[in-house]
Design a protein around this motif. Structure first.
Motif, PDB file in Angstrom:
ATOM      1  N   ALA A 136      -3.621 -11.554  13.164  1.00 45.81           N
ATOM      2  CA  ALA A 136      -3.398 -10.232  12.563  1.00 45.81           C
ATOM      3  C   ALA A 136      -3.431 -10.285  11.040  1.00 45.81           C
ATOM      4  CB  ALA A 136      -2.088  -9.612  13.054  1.00 45.81           C
ATOM      5  N   ARG A 137      -4.398 -11.060  10.488  1.00 47.43           N
ATOM      6  CA  ARG A 137      -4.527 -11.158   9.033  1.00 47.43           C
ATOM      7  C   ARG A 137      -5.761 -10.403   8.525  1.00 47.43           C
ATOM      8  NH1 ARG A 137      -2.916 -16.608   9.886  1.00 47.43           N
ATOM      9  NH2 ARG A 137      -5.093 -17.283   9.735  1.00 47.43           N
ATOM     10  N   GLN A 138      -6.335  -9.519   9.334  1.00 49.89           N
ATOM     11  CA  GLN A 138      -7.481  -8.715   8.912  1.00 49.89           C
ATOM     12  C   GLN A 138      -7.037  -7.720   7.833  1.00 49.89           C
ATOM     13  OE1 GLN A 138      -5.780  -8.401  11.692  1.00 49.89           O
ATOM     14  NE2 GLN A 138      -5.416  -6.241  12.132  1.00 49.89           N
ATOM     15  N   VAL A 160      -8.294  -7.107  21.608  1.00 45.08           N
ATOM     16  CA  VAL A 160      -7.840  -8.053  20.579  1.00 45.08           C
ATOM     17  C   VAL A 160      -7.586  -7.325  19.257  1.00 45.08           C
ATOM     18  CG1 VAL A 160      -8.590 -10.007  19.141  1.00 45.08           C
ATOM     19  CG2 VAL A 160      -8.957 -10.063  21.620  1.00 45.08           C
ATOM     20  N   VAL A 161      -8.547  -6.473  18.871  1.00 42.93           N
ATOM     21  CA  VAL A 161      -8.409  -5.748  17.602  1.00 42.93           C
ATOM     22  C   VAL A 161      -7.245  -4.766  17.667  1.00 42.93           C
ATOM     23  CG1 VAL A 161      -9.557  -4.070  16.088  1.00 42.93           C
ATOM     24  CG2 VAL A 161     -10.811  -6.073  16.919  1.00 42.93           C
ATOM     25  N   MET A 162      -7.089  -4.077  18.801  1.00 37.64           N
ATOM     26  CA  MET A 162      -5.962  -3.143  18.936  1.00 37.64           C
ATOM     27  C   MET A 162      -4.638  -3.862  18.717  1.00 37.64           C
ATOM     28  SD  MET A 162      -4.538  -1.162  22.315  1.00 37.64           S
ATOM     29  CE  MET A 162      -3.840  -2.711  22.945  1.00 37.64           C
ATOM     30  N   GLN A 163      -4.460  -5.016  19.365  1.00 43.35           N
ATOM     31  CA  GLN A 163      -3.196  -5.739  19.220  1.00 43.35           C
ATOM     32  C   GLN A 163      -3.004  -6.250  17.790  1.00 43.35           C
ATOM     33  OE1 GLN A 163      -2.919  -8.655  22.473  1.00 43.35           O
ATOM     34  NE2 GLN A 163      -1.757  -7.117  23.605  1.00 43.35           N
ATOM     35  N   ALA A 164      -4.086  -6.682  17.156  1.00 38.33           N
ATOM     36  CA  ALA A 164      -3.997  -7.132  15.765  1.00 38.33           C
ATOM     37  C   ALA A 164      -3.608  -5.977  14.851  1.00 38.33           C
ATOM     38  CB  ALA A 164      -5.324  -7.737  15.315  1.00 38.33           C
ATOM     39  N   GLN A 165      -4.183  -4.804  15.091  1.00 39.67           N
ATOM     40  CA  GLN A 165      -3.850  -3.626  14.286  1.00 39.67           C
ATOM     41  C   GLN A 165      -2.393  -3.215  14.487  1.00 39.67           C
ATOM     42  OE1 GLN A 165      -6.287  -3.396  11.924  1.00 39.67           O
ATOM     43  NE2 GLN A 165      -6.551  -1.217  12.236  1.00 39.67           N
ATOM     44  N   GLN A 166      -1.928  -3.286  15.732  1.00 44.41           N
ATOM     45  CA  GLN A 166      -0.526  -2.952  15.997  1.00 44.41           C
ATOM     46  C   GLN A 166       0.416  -3.892  15.243  1.00 44.41           C
ATOM     47  OE1 GLN A 166      -0.755  -3.093  20.289  1.00 44.41           O
ATOM     48  NE2 GLN A 166      -0.851  -0.862  20.477  1.00 44.41           N
ATOM     49  N   ARG A 167       0.073  -5.177  15.229  1.00 43.92           N
ATOM     50  CA  ARG A 167       0.917  -6.145  14.505  1.00 43.92           C
ATOM     51  C   ARG A 167       0.859  -5.918  13.001  1.00 43.92           C
ATOM     52  NH1 ARG A 167      -0.747 -11.986  16.357  1.00 43.92           N
ATOM     53  NH2 ARG A 167       0.732 -12.553  14.700  1.00 43.92           N
ATOM     54  N   GLY A 220       0.432  -3.040  11.587  1.00 44.89           N
ATOM     55  CA  GLY A 220       0.927  -1.705  11.253  1.00 44.89           C
ATOM     56  C   GLY A 220      -0.177  -0.740  10.847  1.00 44.89           C
ATOM     57  N   ALA A 221      -1.401  -0.981  11.334  1.00 41.82           N
ATOM     58  CA  ALA A 221      -2.542  -0.120  10.999  1.00 41.82           C
ATOM     59  C   ALA A 221      -3.051   0.561  12.270  1.00 41.82           C
ATOM     60  CB  ALA A 221      -3.656  -0.944  10.361  1.00 41.82           C
ATOM     61  N   PRO A 222      -3.583   1.794  12.151  1.00 41.28           N
ATOM     62  CA  PRO A 222      -4.005   2.516  13.358  1.00 41.28           C
ATOM     63  C   PRO A 222      -5.316   1.994  13.936  1.00 41.28           C
ATOM     64  CG  PRO A 222      -4.457   3.840  11.409  1.00 41.28           C
ATOM     65  CD  PRO A 222      -3.727   2.614  10.930  1.00 41.28           C
ATOM     66  N   CYS A 223      -5.471   2.170  15.235  1.00 41.12           N
ATOM     67  CA  CYS A 223      -6.686   1.737  15.940  1.00 41.12           C
ATOM     68  C   CYS A 223      -7.024   2.772  17.008  1.00 41.12           C
ATOM     69  CB  CYS A 223      -6.458   0.369  16.586  1.00 41.12           C
ATOM     70  SG  CYS A 223      -7.898  -0.279  17.476  1.00 41.12           S
ATOM     71  N   TRP A 224      -8.232   3.298  16.935  1.00 45.07           N
ATOM     72  CA  TRP A 224      -8.727   4.215  17.973  1.00 45.07           C
ATOM     73  C   TRP A 224      -9.709   3.450  18.852  1.00 45.07           C
ATOM     74  CZ3 TRP A 224      -7.268   5.929  13.210  1.00 45.07           C
ATOM     75  CH2 TRP A 224      -6.506   7.105  13.140  1.00 45.07           C
ATOM     76  N   ARG A 225      -9.477   3.455  20.182  1.00 42.18           N
ATOM     77  CA  ARG A 225     -10.353   2.735  21.102  1.00 42.18           C
ATOM     78  C   ARG A 225     -11.153   3.715  21.955  1.00 42.18           C
ATOM     79  NH1 ARG A 225      -7.223  -1.101  24.878  1.00 42.18           N
ATOM     80  NH2 ARG A 225      -9.332  -1.836  25.404  1.00 42.18           N
ATOM     81  N   TYR A 226     -12.415   3.332  22.252  1.00 45.56           N
ATOM     82  CA  TYR A 226     -13.245   4.173  23.123  1.00 45.56           C
ATOM     83  C   TYR A 226     -13.988   3.300  24.122  1.00 45.56           C
ATOM     84  CZ  TYR A 226     -17.512   2.737  20.626  1.00 45.56           C
ATOM     85  OH  TYR A 226     -18.551   2.001  20.107  1.00 45.56           O
ATOM     86  N   TRP A 227     -14.528   3.966  25.138  1.00 42.70           N
ATOM     87  CA  TRP A 227     -15.379   3.357  26.173  1.00 42.70           C
ATOM     88  C   TRP A 227     -16.523   4.332  26.393  1.00 42.70           C
ATOM     89  CZ3 TRP A 227     -16.005  -0.960  29.115  1.00 42.70           C
ATOM     90  CH2 TRP A 227     -16.570  -0.864  30.378  1.00 42.70           C
ATOM     91  N   PHE A 228     -17.755   3.942  26.015  1.00 44.11           N
ATOM     92  CA  PHE A 228     -18.900   4.848  26.092  1.00 44.11           C
ATOM     93  C   PHE A 228     -19.590   4.694  27.439  1.00 44.11           C
ATOM     94  CE2 PHE A 228     -23.233   6.291  25.481  1.00 44.11           C
ATOM     95  CZ  PHE A 228     -23.074   7.442  24.732  1.00 44.11           C
TER      96      PHE A 228
END
Length: 502
Positions: free
Chosen positions: A293-295, A366-373, A375-383
Motif C-alpha cells: 500500500a505504498r502507491q 489487490v488495488v482496492m485493498q491497497a487503496q483502503q489501507r 485511505g484513498a478511494p477506489c471505484w471497481r467495475y466489471w465490463f
C-alpha cells in the motif's frame, strides 16, 4: 494560405496550428520530447526543441517500430509509418472553453509491442464534447522501450531500463507545463490506459518519479504478470546482442543495430509484456508496492472484462492445459478451485475463468485493498457488455480490449463495429463514457459516489462493492457486493507464485 479560423495555441516550445471539426479543436503530432535517435537511443527522453513561427499540428506522427499487420489485427487499427522519432502526442479540446477543464491522458495498450496514440478507437473528440481535454501519446515500444545490457550501464547518473515509462513521464510533464494553453486544468489530470497502458498506469502509480504528475488514475484490464528482474533483463540483452553477432557489444555497436531489426524477434529474444524492476523508474516491483500500500494515494478506478482470457491465446497459453497441469501437480489446489467455480464444466471453460481471474480480475481486488489501507478511494467495475449483433461471436463475454470504444464513445466510428452496432449499443457506450468523464471531473478523496444510471460508490474501508457495466452481455448497470471475494482472496495469496507466461 492558412485557414484563419484554425485554432492556434502557444506552448513553451512555440506556436501550433491545429484544426476544428464538429465544435472540437484538435492538434496532432506535437513533440513532447526530443527524438530518441542515434546516440539518444536507450537514454532518458530530453525536452523538445523550440521552433520559430507557426508549426502545423494536423497529422499524427510516425509510430514506434512494430508489426503493422499485428496492430491492425489486434491493436485497434493501422499504426501508419514507423520511426524511432516517435515521441509525439495529440490533444482534443472543446472549441468553446471557459473555466479550466479536466484533462484525460491516455496510454494505449498492445503488450508494449504494438499500438499508437493516433489509432481510430482513441479519437478524443467524443470525450472532448463532454467538456474535458483529451491527450493521447506514442511511447517507445519493444526493445526500444525496455532494454538492459551491461554496455549501457553507467551512461547516465541513474540506472534506466524502462525508457517507455520515462517517455510517459515526460509526456505528463509536458501536459503539466502546457495544457492550460489548450483549456485544460493542470491540477486535475486523470491518467488512464488499457492492457499494457493500464500496466503503465499501475507502474507510474508505483514509481517515485511520477508522484504529483497526475491526480487520478483509471486502470482498464491491468494484469498481474510479474515485472522482469534487472538481472534477467541484462542476460536477455546479452543474448540479443549475441543474436546479432555482438558477443562483447559496445554501446555504439548496439545503437548501430537497425531499429526495424528488433520487433520481429520471437521468444526467448522478445520482450515480456511487463516493465523491468530495478531501475530508477521501478526500484521496487509494482505488485510489491501495491501489496505494501505504498502507491501514490490518488483516486483510482479499476476493472476488467468478462472474457479477458480471450487474450491468452496471443500469449500462447493453453487454457485447458493449465487445469491439466494442476491435476498432475496440485490435485488439492484443483479441488479447491473446483469449489470456487461451482457448475463450471470442462477443463477449457474452467481454465478460461481461472486464468482470467488470476491474471486480470484479481488486480482490481489487490488495488482496492491497497487503496483502503492508504485511505484513498477506489471505484471497481466489471465490463460485460457485447453489442447485440455480436452475441454469437463473443460467446463467453466481452473480450480483452472490447471496452475501449465504449470508453471513448467511438463505437460505430471504427471498424468493424460500424458494420453492426445499433442505437441501443451506442446509447450504452455513451453512458460508459459519461462515467469515465464523471470520474475525471468529480472523483476526489472527499467524493464517495459517481453519478450515473446507477450511482456508483467508491470502495472505502469495510466496503467492497463493484459496478457491473453490462449484465450477462446485455445493457444494464448493477452494483454487486463482495464480487468473487473468495476467489480473489485465494488468488491474491498465490498469484506471485503462479502467474507467469511459462
Amino acid at each position: 494560405m492558412q485557414n484563419p479560423t484554425a485554432p492556434v495555441v502557444e506552448t513553451r516550445q512555440g506556436k501550433l496550428i491545429g484544426f476544428t471539426q464538429d465544435n472540437v479543436d484538435a492538434w496532432c503530432g506535437i513533440p513532447y520530447a526530443a527524438p530518441p535517435v542515434g546516440q539518444w537511443r536507450w537514454r532518458s527522453p530530453r525536452p523538445p526543441e523550440p521552433w520559430e513561427g507557426l508549426r502545423p499540428a494536423t497529422a499524427c506522427s510516425a509510430s514506434s517500430w512494430q508489426s503493422s499487420e499485428y496492430c491492425q489485427e489486434l491493436g485497434g487499427g493501422d499504426p501508419g509509418q514507423f520511426s524511432e522519432d516517435c515521441l509525439y502526442l495529440n490533444v482534443w479540446s472543446p472549441s468553446s472553453r471557459t473555466a479550466p477543464l479536466p484533462v484525460m491522458v491516455w496510454l494505449h495498450g498492445g503488450g508494449f509491442t504494438i499500438g499508437a496514440g493516433g489509432l481510430p478507437p482513441y479519437n478524443g473528440a467524443p470525450l472532448a464534447r463532454r467538456d474535458v481535454v483529451v491527450v493521447t501519446l506514442n511511447y517507445r515500444l519493444g526493445h526500444l522501450g525496455f532494454f538492459a545490457h551491461p554496455a549501457l550501464d553507467g551512461e547516465e547518473d541513474r540506472v534506466v531500463h524502462n525508457f517507455a515509462l520515462l517517455d510517459q513521464i515526460a509526456a505528463l510533464r509536458w501536459v503539466q507545463e502546457n495544457i492550460a494553453a489548450f483549456g485544460g486544468d493542470p491540477d486535475n489530470i486523470t491518467l488512464f490506459g488499457e492492457s499494457a497502458g493500464a500496466r503503465s498506469v499501475l507502474s507510474l502509480l508505483a514509481s517515485p518519479l511520477a508522484g504529483g504528475l497526475f491526480h487520478k488514475a483509471i486502470v482498464q484490464s491491468g494484469y498481474t504478470l510479474p515485472d522482469t528482474p534487472r538481472e534477467q533483463a541484462l542476460k536477455k540483452g546479452e543474448a540479443l546482442a549475441s543474436h546479432f553477432g555482438l558477443e562483447h557489444a559496445t554501446a555504439e555497436q548496439l545503437r548501430a543495430i537497425p531499429p526495424e531489426s528488433f520487433w520481429p524477434l520471437e521468444a526467448p529474444l522478445n520482450i515480456a509484456p511487463a516493465p523491468i524492476v530495478g531501475d530508477c523508474v521501478l526500484p521496487e516491483a509494482m505488485l510489491d508496492v501495491f501489496f505494501a500500500a505504498r502507491q501514490h494515494p490518488v483516486p483510482i478506478m479499476i476493472g476488467s472484462n468478462s472474457d479477458e482470457a480471450s487474450v491468452m491465446a496471443v500469449f500462447g497459453i493453453d487454457l485447458a492445459g493449465q487445469i491439466q497441469k494442476l491435476r498432475r501437480e496440485r490435485r488439492f489446489g484443483l479441488g479447491l478451485i473446483r469449489l470456487l467455480y461451482p457448475g463450471v464444466k470442462g477443463d477449457e471453460e474452467l481454465g478460461r475463468q481461472v486464468c482470467r481471474d488470476m491474471a486480470f480480475t484479481t488486480m482490481g481486488f489487490v488495488v482496492m485493498q491497497a487503496q483502503q489501507r492508504a485511505g484513498a478511494p477506489c471505484w471497481r467495475y466489471w465490463f460485460d457488455y457485447v453489442a447485440e449483433a455480436e452475441h454469437a461471436t463473443y460467446v463467453n463475454g466481452a473480450w480483452h480490449g472490447n471496452e475501449v470504444p465504449y470508453v471513448f464513445d467511438t463505437l460505430g466510428q471504427v471498424e468493424p463495429s460500424r458494420q453492426y452496432v445499433n442505437e441501443r449499443d451506442l446509447a450504452f457506450a455513451a453512458q460508459v463514457a459519461d462515467y469515465w468523464v464523471n470520474f475525471a471531473r468529480h472523483a476526489s478523496s472527499d467524493r464517495d459516489v459517481l453519478k450515473g444510471p446507477t450511482n456508483w460508490p467508491a470502495c472505502r474501508k469495510g466496503r467492497d462493492v463493484l459496478l457491473r457495466l453490462g449484465v450477462n452481455k446485455h445493457a444494464g448497470f448493477r452494483l454487486e457486493n463482495r464480487f468473487m471475494r473468495a476467489r480473489m482472496s485465494l488468488f491474491k495469496r498465490v498469484m506471485k507464485h503462479h502467474v507467469s507466461l511459462d
